[in-house]
Design a protein around this motif. Structure first.
Motif, PDB file in Angstrom:
ATOM      1  N   SER A  21     -10.976  35.543  13.783  1.00 28.69           N
ATOM      2  CA  SER A  21     -11.177  34.177  13.287  1.00 28.69           C
ATOM      3  C   SER A  21     -11.498  34.116  11.789  1.00 28.69           C
ATOM      4  N   LYS A  22     -12.112  35.155  11.224  1.00 26.79           N
ATOM      5  CA  LYS A  22     -12.474  35.126   9.802  1.00 26.79           C
ATOM      6  C   LYS A  22     -11.367  35.661   8.888  1.00 26.79           C
ATOM      7  N   HIS A  23     -10.443  36.384   9.484  1.00 21.32           N
ATOM      8  CA  HIS A  23      -9.323  36.896   8.683  1.00 21.32           C
ATOM      9  C   HIS A  23      -8.107  37.059   9.583  1.00 21.32           C
ATOM     10  N   GLN A  24      -7.107  36.245   9.334  1.00 26.32           N
ATOM     11  CA  GLN A  24      -5.876  36.325  10.123  1.00 26.32           C
ATOM     12  C   GLN A  24      -4.663  36.427   9.221  1.00 26.32           C
ATOM     13  N   VAL A  25      -3.700  37.165   9.690  1.00 30.10           N
ATOM     14  CA  VAL A  25      -2.394  37.227   9.064  1.00 30.10           C
ATOM     15  C   VAL A  25      -1.420  36.632  10.070  1.00 30.10           C
ATOM     16  N   ARG A  26      -0.628  35.702   9.614  1.00 33.57           N
ATOM     17  CA  ARG A  26       0.360  35.073  10.494  1.00 33.57           C
ATOM     18  C   ARG A  26       1.748  35.595  10.150  1.00 33.57           C
ATOM     19  N   LEU A  27       2.428  36.046  11.189  1.00 32.55           N
ATOM     20  CA  LEU A  27       3.789  36.537  11.034  1.00 32.55           C
ATOM     21  C   LEU A  27       4.730  35.616  11.804  1.00 32.55           C
ATOM     22  N   SER A  28       5.853  35.312  11.218  1.00 34.38           N
ATOM     23  CA  SER A  28       6.868  34.557  11.949  1.00 34.38           C
ATOM     24  C   SER A  28       7.591  35.533  12.863  1.00 34.38           C
ATOM     25  N   VAL A  29       7.869  35.097  14.079  1.00 32.34           N
ATOM     26  CA  VAL A  29       8.547  35.926  15.064  1.00 32.34           C
ATOM     27  C   VAL A  29       9.846  35.230  15.451  1.00 32.34           C
ATOM     28  N   TYR A  30      10.930  35.991  15.374  1.00 31.41           N
ATOM     29  CA  TYR A  30      12.235  35.477  15.762  1.00 31.41           C
ATOM     30  C   TYR A  30      12.720  36.304  16.948  1.00 31.41           C
ATOM     31  N   ILE A  31      13.020  35.613  18.037  1.00 33.03           N
ATOM     32  CA  ILE A  31      13.408  36.285  19.278  1.00 33.03           C
ATOM     33  C   ILE A  31      14.849  35.933  19.619  1.00 33.03           C
ATOM     34  N   GLU A  32      15.620  36.968  19.890  1.00 36.47           N
ATOM     35  CA  GLU A  32      16.999  36.796  20.347  1.00 36.47           C
ATOM     36  C   GLU A  32      17.079  37.360  21.762  1.00 36.47           C
ATOM     37  N   ALA A  33      17.656  36.614  22.670  1.00 35.53           N
ATOM     38  CA  ALA A  33      17.802  37.057  24.066  1.00 35.53           C
ATOM     39  C   ALA A  33      19.273  37.004  24.452  1.00 35.53           C
ATOM     40  N   LYS A  34      19.745  38.106  25.039  1.00 37.62           N
ATOM     41  CA  LYS A  34      21.144  38.184  25.458  1.00 37.62           C
ATOM     42  C   LYS A  34      21.230  38.668  26.895  1.00 37.62           C
ATOM     43  N   LYS A  35      21.919  37.907  27.733  1.00 39.40           N
ATOM     44  CA  LYS A  35      22.211  38.341  29.096  1.00 39.40           C
ATOM     45  C   LYS A  35      23.602  38.959  29.064  1.00 39.40           C
ATOM     46  N   TRP A  36      23.646  40.290  29.163  1.00 37.42           N
ATOM     47  CA  TRP A  36      24.903  41.020  29.123  1.00 37.42           C
ATOM     48  C   TRP A  36      25.061  41.827  30.385  1.00 37.42           C
ATOM     49  N   LYS A  37      26.289  42.234  30.651  1.00 37.92           N
ATOM     50  CA  LYS A  37      26.563  43.107  31.795  1.00 37.92           C
ATOM     51  C   LYS A  37      25.807  44.426  31.614  1.00 37.92           C
ATOM     52  N   GLN A  38      25.382  45.013  32.740  1.00 39.31           N
ATOM     53  CA  GLN A  38      24.652  46.279  32.686  1.00 39.31           C
ATOM     54  C   GLN A  38      25.477  47.387  32.050  1.00 39.31           C
ATOM     55  N   SER A  39      26.791  47.279  32.101  1.00 39.78           N
ATOM     56  CA  SER A  39      27.665  48.332  31.570  1.00 39.78           C
ATOM     57  C   SER A  39      27.965  48.166  30.078  1.00 39.78           C
ATOM     58  N   SER A  40      27.525  47.069  29.460  1.00 39.39           N
ATOM     59  CA  SER A  40      27.801  46.808  28.045  1.00 39.39           C
ATOM     60  C   SER A  40      26.532  46.920  27.214  1.00 39.39           C
ATOM     61  N   SER A  41      26.630  47.678  26.133  1.00 36.82           N
ATOM     62  CA  SER A  41      25.456  47.839  25.279  1.00 36.82           C
ATOM     63  C   SER A  41      25.446  46.803  24.161  1.00 36.82           C
ATOM     64  N   ILE A  42      24.255  46.553  23.633  1.00 37.31           N
ATOM     65  CA  ILE A  42      24.106  45.700  22.459  1.00 37.31           C
ATOM     66  C   ILE A  42      24.432  46.566  21.251  1.00 37.31           C
ATOM     67  N   GLY A  43      25.414  46.142  20.475  1.00 32.44           N
ATOM     68  CA  GLY A  43      25.843  46.910  19.318  1.00 32.44           C
ATOM     69  C   GLY A  43      25.265  46.383  18.019  1.00 32.44           C
ATOM     70  N   VAL A  44      25.834  46.845  16.938  1.00 33.39           N
ATOM     71  CA  VAL A  44      25.326  46.544  15.608  1.00 33.39           C
ATOM     72  C   VAL A  44      25.473  45.055  15.252  1.00 33.39           C
ATOM     73  N   LYS A  45      26.603  44.449  15.591  1.00 32.27           N
ATOM     74  CA  LYS A  45      26.868  43.069  15.155  1.00 32.27           C
ATOM     75  C   LYS A  45      25.798  42.072  15.614  1.00 32.27           C
ATOM     76  N   PRO A  46      25.444  42.002  16.920  1.00 30.25           N
ATOM     77  CA  PRO A  46      24.409  41.028  17.299  1.00 30.25           C
ATOM     78  C   PRO A  46      23.043  41.362  16.701  1.00 30.25           C
ATOM     79  N   MET A  47      22.760  42.649  16.512  1.00 30.47           N
ATOM     80  CA  MET A  47      21.477  43.034  15.921  1.00 30.47           C
ATOM     81  C   MET A  47      21.418  42.624  14.453  1.00 30.47           C
ATOM     82  N   MET A  48      22.518  42.783  13.741  1.00 28.85           N
ATOM     83  CA  MET A  48      22.555  42.426  12.324  1.00 28.85           C
ATOM     84  C   MET A  48      22.333  40.928  12.125  1.00 28.85           C
ATOM     85  N   ARG A  49      22.793  40.127  13.073  1.00 27.91           N
ATOM     86  CA  ARG A  49      22.551  38.673  12.970  1.00 27.91           C
ATOM     87  C   ARG A  49      21.059  38.392  12.961  1.00 27.91           C
TER      88      ARG A  49
END
Length: 119
Positions: A21-49
């Motif tokens: 309460s006497k000292h706080q740092v606030r960070l913005s949090v950005y959350i991305e959620a993807k429902k993908w097939k179990q056989s498909s991995s998340i690659g570079v392109k969606p992560m870079m976004r």
């Protein structure tokens, strides 16, 4: 929560408070959620976004029902991006360890949350 499409690579935007309460740092949090097939991995392109949206004092969380490509994991570590990865396997472990692995127990838990939110 952001709109379903054209959300700029962010499904949820929030604030994470570090400290006390006497000292706080606030960070913005950005959350991305993807429902993908179990056989498909998340690659570079969606992560870079997601990474391209992060600024100083921001953190990212990428949640998927699938898994992350090894290249994505390596690049996050090498480049020091502040992104937490949560895979389908991670979600499964949490559900199992919380005794929520059966459809009935999970459904009851979700109903309990909905009830609390509607009060």
């Amino acid at each position: 929560m952001t709109r379903a499409s054209k959300d700029g690579g962010r499904d949820v935007i929030g604030t994470y408070h570090l400290g006390h309460s006497k000292h706080q740092v606030r960070l913005s949090v950005y959350i991305e959620a993807k429902k993908w097939k179990q056989s498909s991995s998340i690659g570079v392109k969606p992560m870079m976004r997601l990474i391209s949206r992060l600024r100083s004092r921001d953190i990212g969380v990428f949640i998927t029902s699938s898994f992350f490509d090894k290249q994505v994991q390596s690049e996050l570590i090498e480049d020091g991006h502040p992104v937490m990865l949560i895979s389908g396997g991670d979600i499964s472990k949490v559900l199992i360890n919380s005794d929520l692995s059966s459809p009935n127990s999970l459904s009851a838990w979700v109903s309990g949350i909905k009830t609390k939110l509607s009060v």
